[in-house]
Structures are given as structure tokens and as C-alpha cells.
Design a protein around this motif. Structure first.
Motif, short mmCIF file in Angstrom:
data_model
loop_
_atom_site.label_atom_id
_atom_site.label_comp_id
_atom_site.label_asym_id
_atom_site.label_seq_id
_atom_site.Cartn_x
_atom_site.Cartn_y
_atom_site.Cartn_z
N ALA A 72 0.64 -1.35 0.19
CA ALA A 72 0.17 0.24 -0.18
C ALA A 72 1.01 1.18 0.09
O ALA A 72 -0.13 2.14 -0.57
N GLY A 73 1.82 1.15 0.22
CA GLY A 73 2.88 2.42 0.66
C GLY A 73 3.18 2.91 -0.79
O GLY A 73 3.63 3.98 -0.92
N ILE A 74 3.85 1.50 -1.36
CA ILE A 74 4.42 1.64 -3.31
C ILE A 74 3.03 2.16 -3.86
O ILE A 74 3.71 3.14 -4.43
N LEU A 75 2.29 2.08 -3.49
CA LEU A 75 1.10 2.54 -4.07
C LEU A 75 0.79 3.46 -4.14
O LEU A 75 -0.26 4.16 -5.07
N LEU A 76 0.22 4.43 -2.87
CA LEU A 76 0.19 5.48 -2.08
C LEU A 76 0.57 6.20 -3.58
O LEU A 76 -0.46 7.20 -4.14
#
Length: 392
Positions: free
Chosen positions: A136-140
Motif C-alpha cells: 500500500a505504501g508503494i502504491l500510494l
């Protein structure tokens, strides 16, 4: 008699359509992200086109060969979260050859996960909330791109966003392909390709001699391996099991890892078990009879081989287009992945704070000792999880 035999003669039509749908959804939803991710880590347009061409060929052949041989609807896809991660890495020491070397290392780790059970168990032991939070952190960052594009390019971006919203409202599965189609119409009307560029856009493989560096190993290979296993291979096994198919992970990991190593020198990232498209090919919508669903991945493989023919032209068009608009399309395609990752990360109270720490760290983009934020997010989340468990 004719009324009884006609349906049995045409039993293959339903899985054929399901497989073609899976290839359309899998390709049209994120091929722009594949090109953007490869370009972000230093690939030239020709090398990015070569990578897309090689990975489509691999997907086509693997889907056909495995399903035909096993008579099980095993689906193979590229790692969408993996290329999303590549889009956030930035420059790598050694350039794109070092990234290709990292692709080969990632492939070797996937094979190792297949042949060495303790290593596979160690990877599986990473808490699911932590893996989801890192993803999720990468996709944000990528999912924020549509907002930035609306601010900078409103006339180009708003029709794409509107098409995506309408698709979500009326035909959810086709929302992203429709948005991609609208984006391509807009790009075709606003991007001028020279005749020579179009004439020379036939798909071609471009060999990149791999270079192996510690920087690429830590910043690319390890996070890409974890993302591929946690967000593709393990969910892919779960999808197969949920539909009544017990799949031995060892051969699946080994075959996809070897294939990934073969296509890596041509600029292609890893291939792996499918998760989303696997649900289309292995589920009841492919065919009521589970024994006949294997035709769906075969049809999907044919679809990927057809899409491979357009990889050169797609790379040329993407290279000549506003990059912010391309990032916006990729961000829309990843919204559902972000929602799913956040849901998995925050599902349980006892894991919520470590997951949030992982998410914030991975989204920060910090680099410490030359190591990227995705790795430190995993480390921070696991350490905090261990502290909480010791306290309990």
C-alpha cells in the motif's frame, strides 16, 4: 437428440470467452504501467518495448503449455504491484543493466522458494498485514498521480477519470480497460508520431547484458521478490484452492522463476501465478464443470501472444505522450489494488499499528544507507510486531 448434443459440442465456447476476457483485463489494465515502470528504472523506449514484448510472449507460452499439460486452469501473469514498485525506485547504481541483473536475482529467489521448503516457509512467515502495508505504501504515490494530472492537464485527464468512474458504476470489471481506451484515443488525437517511428515500431527483442550490483540487489531484487510472492504467488495459490484445485507450489514457482530468468535479459520483469485473472479462468464463470476450465488459460495465452505484436507501437506512443497522463492511467488501474492492500493491512487490531508504521515508512520514499523505503518498511513493521508479541 440434437438439443442434447449441441451444448456438449460447444462446451469450449464459455471457457474460451473467459480466457480471452482474462487476457484483455490483464493486459489492457496495466500495460501502460509496465512501460512506465521499466522506463522509470532507466530503460529506453526500445528496451521497455522489448520488455513488454518478452513478458507477453512468456505469458502466452506459459499459460498455454501449463494448462494444456496439467488440464488445470493455472494462470500466469505479470506482477502489477511489482512494476508499480519499479515506478517508485528511481535511479539505480549501474543503470538499467543493474536492474536487469536484479530481475535475474529475483527469478533465482523465486526458484529457490520452489525447491527449498525452509526458504518458502520463511517468506510465507512474513505477516500478511505487513506485506500488505508495504504494498500500500508503494502504491500510494502512484495512486495520487491522477489528482496531479487533473491539476496539470485537466482537459486530457478528466475524460479518462470520468470514463473510469462510469465504468465502476455500470461495468466494474471493464472500468480500467475503458479508461485505458479513452486515454489512448486522447493520446492518438494529441500525440504526433513520425511516420518513421510508426514504421519502425514492429516488436523486437533488445538484449541487455546484466550487471549485478549490491545497490540493485537491496533496492530492487529483494523488495520485488517479496512483493511478487506476497501479492501474486501466495494469493494465486489461494485463488486456486478456493476454486477446488490443489496446486503444488514448488513446480509453479520453479517454472515461473526459470521463465523470468530467461526473459530478464530482454528487459522483462518477473512473471508469476495470477491472482485476479486466475479468478476469471478458474472460477465458475469459466465453466460450470471444473474439469473443463483449463481451456480458459489456453485462450488467455493466445490473447497475450496477440497483444505482444503491438508492444513496439505501444512503447512508441507512451514515449511520445505526456508522462503525467500515463502515470494517471496507471494510478487509476492501481486504485483497487491499493484498497485491497489497505484492507488487508488494517483488518486486525493487534497488527494495525505495525502495519501503519510499515505503510508510512514505505510511502515516505526515504533512502537510508542506500536502501530504499520498501525494505525499511518491512523491517520496521516486523520489528514492531515482534516487540508487541514479546509484550503479550
Amino acid at each position: 437428440m440434437l438439443e442434447q448434443t449441441a451444448p456438449s459440442r460447444a462446451w469450449y465456447v464459455q471457457p474460451l470467452l473467459a480466457g480471452l476476457l482474462a487476457s484483455v483485463v490483464g493486459y489492457a489494465s496495466t500495460f501502460t504501467l509496465v512501460l512506465a515502470g521499466l522506463t522509470a528504472v532507466g530503460a529506453t523506449p526500445a528496451q521497455a518495448g522489448s520488455g513488454l514484448f518478452a513478458v507477453c510472449i512468456a505469458l502466452g507460452l506459459l499459460n498455454i503449455a501449463i494448462a494444456w499439460r496439467t488440464r488445470i486452469p493455472v494462470s500466469v501473469a505479470w506482477s502489477t504491484p511489482g512494476v508499480a514498485f519499479l515506478a517508485t525506485v528511481g535511479g539505480v547504481e549501474g543503470g538499467f543493466p543493474a536492474v536487469v541483473g536484479a530481475f535475474i536475482v529475483t527469478a533465482a529467489l523465486i526458484v529457490l522458494a520452489g525447491v527449498w521448503k525452509p526458504f518458502s516457509r520463511a517468506v510465507s512467515a512474513i505477516p500478511a498485514p505487513i506485506a500488505n502495508a508495504m504494498l500500500a505504501g508503494i502504491l500510494l504515490t502512484l495512486c495520487i498521480a491522477p489528482l496531479r494530472a487533473v491539476e496539470a492537464l485537466p482537459l486530457l485527464t478528466l475524460p479518462v477519470v470520468a470514463a473510469w468512474v462510469v465504468g465502476l458504476a455500470f461495468f466494474r470489471r471493464y472500468a480500467v480497460p475503458v479508461a485505458v481506451a479513452v486515454a489512448f484515443v486522447i493520446l492518438a488525437l494529441n500525440t504526433h508520431l513520425q511516420g518513421s517511428t510508426v514504421a519502425n515500431s514492429a516488436p523486437a527483442l533488445s538484449f541487455v547484458f546484466p550487471v549485478f550490483t549490491l545497490d540493485a540487489f537491496v533496492r530492487v531484487a529483494i523488495p520485488l521478490f517479496i512483493i511478487t510472492m506476497a501479492s501474486q504467488n501466495l494469493p494465486g495459490l489461494a485463488v486456486m484452492k478456493a476454486n477446488g484445485y490443489e496446486l503444488d507450489p514448488a513446480p509453479a514457482f520453479s517454472i515461473t522463476g526459470i521463465a523470468s530468468a530467461i526473459i530478464a535479459p530482454f528487459g522483462a520483469h518477473t512473471v508469476n501465478l495470477a491472482a485476479i485473472t486466475a479468478a476469471i479462468c478458474a472460477g465458475p464463470e469459466a465453466h460450470p464443470d471444473p474439469a473443463r476450465r483449463w481451456v480458459a488459460p489456453v485462450a488467455a495465452g493466445v490473447g497475450y501472444l496477440i497483444f505482444a505484436l503491438g508492444s513496439g507501437l505501444a512503447a512508441a506512443l507512451i514515449a511520445a505522450s505526456p508522462q503525467l497522463l500515463i502515470q494517471a492511467v496507471a494510478g487509476l488501474a492501481l486504485m483497487s489494488s491499493l484498497a485491497q492492500a489497505l484492507s488487508g493491512a488494517l483488518a486486525h487490531d493487534q497488527d494495525r499499528l505495525p502495519a501503519v508504521v510499515t505503510f508510512v515508512t514505505a510511502a515516505s520514499g526515504v533512502t537510508i544507507f542506500g536502501i530504499g523505503a520498501a525494505f525499511w518498511g518491512i523491517v520496521a513493521g516486523i520489528l514492531l510486531t515482534l516487540v508487541f508479541r514479546l509484550r503479550r
